[in-house]
Scaffold this motif. Structure first.
Motif, PDB file in Angstrom:
ATOM      1  N   UNK A 141      15.158   2.820   4.903  1.00  0.00           N
ATOM      2  CA  UNK A 141      13.809   3.373   5.314  1.00  0.00           C
ATOM      3  C   UNK A 141      12.685   3.206   4.263  1.00  0.00           C
ATOM      4  N   UNK A 142      11.673   2.591   4.402  1.00  0.00           N
ATOM      5  CA  UNK A 142      10.680   2.342   3.517  1.00  0.00           C
ATOM      6  C   UNK A 142       9.414   2.886   4.101  1.00  0.00           C
ATOM      7  N   UNK A 143       8.639   3.796   2.934  1.00  0.00           N
ATOM      8  CA  UNK A 143       7.437   4.433   3.555  1.00  0.00           C
ATOM      9  C   UNK A 143       6.421   3.741   2.616  1.00  0.00           C
ATOM     10  N   UNK A 144       5.344   3.676   3.223  1.00  0.00           N
ATOM     11  CA  UNK A 144       4.105   2.860   2.665  1.00  0.00           C
ATOM     12  C   UNK A 144       3.172   4.213   2.253  1.00  0.00           C
ATOM     13  N   UNK A 145       3.198   4.503   0.964  1.00  0.00           N
ATOM     14  CA  UNK A 145       2.479   5.460   0.293  1.00  0.00           C
ATOM     15  C   UNK A 145       1.185   4.709  -0.325  1.00  0.00           C
ATOM     16  N   UNK A 146       0.653   5.027  -1.615  1.00  0.00           N
ATOM     17  CA  UNK A 146      -0.486   4.536  -2.027  1.00  0.00           C
ATOM     18  C   UNK A 146      -0.748   5.174  -3.621  1.00  0.00           C
ATOM     19  N   UNK A 147      -1.546   4.264  -4.368  1.00  0.00           N
ATOM     20  CA  UNK A 147      -1.774   4.725  -5.620  1.00  0.00           C
ATOM     21  C   UNK A 147      -2.486   5.995  -5.911  1.00  0.00           C
ATOM     22  N   UNK A 148      -3.153   6.380  -4.560  1.00  0.00           N
ATOM     23  CA  UNK A 148      -4.092   7.885  -4.648  1.00  0.00           C
ATOM     24  C   UNK A 148      -2.936   8.892  -4.730  1.00  0.00           C
ATOM     25  N   UNK A 149      -1.462   8.771  -4.401  1.00  0.00           N
ATOM     26  CA  UNK A 149      -0.761   9.670  -4.705  1.00  0.00           C
ATOM     27  C   UNK A 149      -0.629  10.178  -6.043  1.00  0.00           C
ATOM     28  N   UNK A 150      -0.881   9.167  -6.851  1.00  0.00           N
ATOM     29  CA  UNK A 150      -0.607   9.288  -8.338  1.00  0.00           C
ATOM     30  C   UNK A 150      -1.933   9.592  -9.221  1.00  0.00           C
ATOM     31  N   UNK A 151      -3.240   8.920  -8.619  1.00  0.00           N
ATOM     32  CA  UNK A 151      -4.350   8.783  -9.324  1.00  0.00           C
ATOM     33  C   UNK A 151      -5.317   9.075  -8.083  1.00  0.00           C
ATOM     34  N   UNK A 152      -5.503  10.359  -8.025  1.00  0.00           N
ATOM     35  CA  UNK A 152      -6.238  10.668  -6.549  1.00  0.00           C
ATOM     36  C   UNK A 152      -8.054  10.456  -6.915  1.00  0.00           C
ATOM     37  N   UNK A 153      -8.663  10.077  -5.873  1.00  0.00           N
ATOM     38  CA  UNK A 153     -10.137   9.860  -6.044  1.00  0.00           C
ATOM     39  C   UNK A 153     -10.685  10.771  -5.241  1.00  0.00           C
ATOM     40  N   UNK A 154     -11.802  11.248  -5.905  1.00  0.00           N
ATOM     41  CA  UNK A 154     -12.407  12.598  -5.493  1.00  0.00           C
ATOM     42  C   UNK A 154     -13.102  12.657  -4.087  1.00  0.00           C
TER      43      UNK A 154
END
Length: 270
Positions: A141-154
């Motif tokens: 199983x591979x879930x696609x997350x995002x950079x936003x999980x680590x470096x959130x944009x306001x």
């Protein structure tokens, strides 16, 4: 490269475009049976035709499914089981940016809409297909997350929160089902050429009264300054990592997150 998954069956949500579509191509190269899912039947049929142009020997099917509807998800899983003997591989690339803007102006409804798409969709599709992999005693199983999980944009707080939750969910599932041969990992891309970022750039171009290329350049300089490639990523660059995680070559990789972000996330950890 022989990834050791010839003849396996892969379900790919969000499969009619972007990262999901390019992942299908990578897995077709490995002689994997591909089952695409997304919201619109006509878009899925178009994707199927394009994949058959890419490889006329490809084994492809598709079925429209709204991941917000648990009944549809259950019916989809049953259809895969009845017609293909169940899934060996699940790639969840379905998602949307959802509501964005000033945190204080976002309503409960805005938050819940994004959560339904980006988090609960992953919960539902995982819950539906894990039993099929348990029966086979093998799964990826591979879930696609995002950079936003680590470096959130306001201005993307609901999306940020959901993508962080996806990584936590994947880790939880990896610990629960890893001993049964089901390996669960996450990939976190940044600023990839997908319909979602296309829409973002179109809106930015409109807001700045400029063209798309100029909007992309402005965004790179002002919003994603740490991208060392100084360009948007290509979906196939993410798909290459996903296809590896779907393979026998990744047999000792479980509960991990792979950032495909050209250095967009400033931190060394995460």
């Amino acid at each position: 490269m022989d990834l050791g998954i010839k003849g396996k069956t892969a379900v790919i949500t969000g499969g009619d475009s972007g990262i999901g579509f390019e992942t299908a191509k990578k897995l077709i190269d490995e002689d994997v049976i591909i089952i695409l899912s997304d919201l619109k039947k006509d878009e899925l049929e178009k994707a199927e035709k394009e994949l058959l142009v890419y490889n006329k020997e490809a084994k492809i099917a598709s079925k429209a499914c709204d991941l917000n509807d648990n009944t549809q998800v259950k019916d989809f899983a049953k259809w895969v089981a009845d017609n293909y003997g169940g899934a060996d591989i699940l790639v969840n690339s379905a998602g949307a940016r959802g509501a964005a803007g000033d945190f204080l102006k976002l309503t409960d409804e805005d938050w819940l809409e994004t959560i339904q798409i980006d988090l609960m969709g992953a919960v539902r599709i995982s819950r539906a297909f894990i039993p099929q992999m348990q029966a086979k005693k093998w799964g990826r199983m591979v879930m696609v997350s995002s950079e936003n999980a680590f470096q959130p944009y306001v201005d993307e707080s609901p999306y940020n929160a959901c993508k962080a939750a996806i990584i936590n969910l994947s880790k939880c599932l990896s610990r629960k089902y890893g001993e049964e041969g089901i390996l669960v990992n996450t990939v976190s891309p940044a600023f990839i050429e997908t319909p979602m970022t296309d829409a973002m750039m179109e809106q930015l171009a409109e807001d700045r009264n400029t063209d798309i290329d100029s909007a992309v350049e402005w965004f790179l300089q002002n919003e994603r300054p740490h991208l060392t490639a100084k360009r948007r990523g290509k979906p196939e660059e993410v798909a290459s990592v996903i296809s590896f995680l779907c393979s026998e070559k990744a047999s000792y990789v479980n509960g991990s997150n792979y950032r495909v972000d050209s250095g967009a996330v400033e931190s060394a950890f995460g």
